[in-house]
Write an enzyme that holds these catalytic residues in place. Sequence first.
Site, mmCIF file in Angstrom:
data_model
loop_
_atom_site.group_PDB
_atom_site.id
_atom_site.type_symbol
_atom_site.label_atom_id
_atom_site.label_comp_id
_atom_site.label_asym_id
_atom_site.label_seq_id
_atom_site.Cartn_x
_atom_site.Cartn_y
_atom_site.Cartn_z
ATOM 1 C CB CYS A 98 -0.983 -0.061 1.165
ATOM 2 S SG CYS A 98 -2.491 0.872 0.890
ATOM 3 N NE ARG A 132 -9.320 5.408 2.151
ATOM 4 C CZ ARG A 132 -8.043 5.778 2.079
ATOM 5 N NH1 ARG A 132 -7.720 6.967 1.604
ATOM 6 N NH2 ARG A 132 -7.093 4.971 2.478
ATOM 7 C CG HIS A 204 -3.404 -3.643 4.057
ATOM 8 N ND1 HIS A 204 -2.276 -3.103 4.619
ATOM 9 C CD2 HIS A 204 -3.931 -2.671 3.286
ATOM 10 C CE1 HIS A 204 -2.129 -1.854 4.205
ATOM 11 N NE2 HIS A 204 -3.119 -1.570 3.389
HETATM 12 N N1 GLN Z 1 -2.136 7.118 1.259
HETATM 13 C C1 GLN Z 1 -2.273 5.992 0.452
HETATM 14 C C2 GLN Z 1 -3.621 5.876 -0.223
HETATM 15 O O1 GLN Z 1 -4.676 6.118 0.385
HETATM 16 C C3 GLN Z 1 -1.897 4.738 1.208
HETATM 17 C C4 GLN Z 1 -2.972 4.134 2.050
HETATM 18 C C5 GLN Z 1 -2.534 2.974 2.870
HETATM 19 O O2 GLN Z 1 -1.323 2.652 2.920
HETATM 20 N N2 GLN Z 1 -3.448 2.324 3.569
HETATM 21 O O3 GLN Z 1 -3.659 5.551 -1.377
#
Ligand code: GLN
Length: 262
Positions: A98, A132, A204
Amino acid sequence: MTAVRDSAVRIGLIYPELLGTYGDRGNAIVLVQRTRWRGIPAELVEVDAGEPIPDSLDVYIFGGGEDDPMEMAGAGMRESKANIERAHTNGAVVLAVCGGYQLIGNRYIAADGEILEGIGLVDVETRAGSPRLIGELVAAPSDDVNWGEFGPPRALTGFENHGGRTSLGAGVAPLGRVLAGGGNGDGTKTEGVLAERIIGTYLHGPVLARNAELADRIIAWVAGSIPPLEATLEQSLRADRLDAAMVRGVHKWWRDRMLARG
Ligand code: GLN
């Protein structure tokens, strides 16, 4: 035959205070334990934020982090870029999840337009996007790359939560093809990046606890040929998570169909 090593396999957990969302630390624990279960000594080396990243590790694990911790982690990674590159050239593995994945790329462009330079270990670029991408993610690993003696692992599962949309440069291989969820999210239905001993991913979970076969590919890259392990628990977890993701896949198909029909 197991490769002969004169020292323990050094599993590096980089900046866990900054890059450690959703239990990404578990990736280091899984690698240490699955290496030891093969009778190969392994040690967990934590590199605290603010410390230089040494060139002496066998595996470099970068976890996820939101934009502010990513900015701090990125500064330290850029200062130690030469060490990470040297270690990788000499055989080390990089696993980046990520925010960590975004930082091993060329750059991350935040929602406010701020550009966060990465270390350019892989030719990818990430731009903040909306909405997101949150939920279960399943990817079929790329099979046109050299995974080593075990061949590609079976479908990978994980949990994603990111706004970033990542595009791969020309000729750069993804880790896999998205079966459910968002992944790189740039419209190509790809997930992550896979280069010589480098994995970048949005999975994750932690990804190596949910995908023991991927953990074993990484161990084989650094420790040579390793025997298989009994895997009943790992496989039942994987089956459970695949079921959960397929429910999501069906929902998404249904939602997309509904949207297309108006
Ligand atoms: N800031 C990044 C995004 O939202 C990474 C997010 C994360 O590592 N959970 O894309």
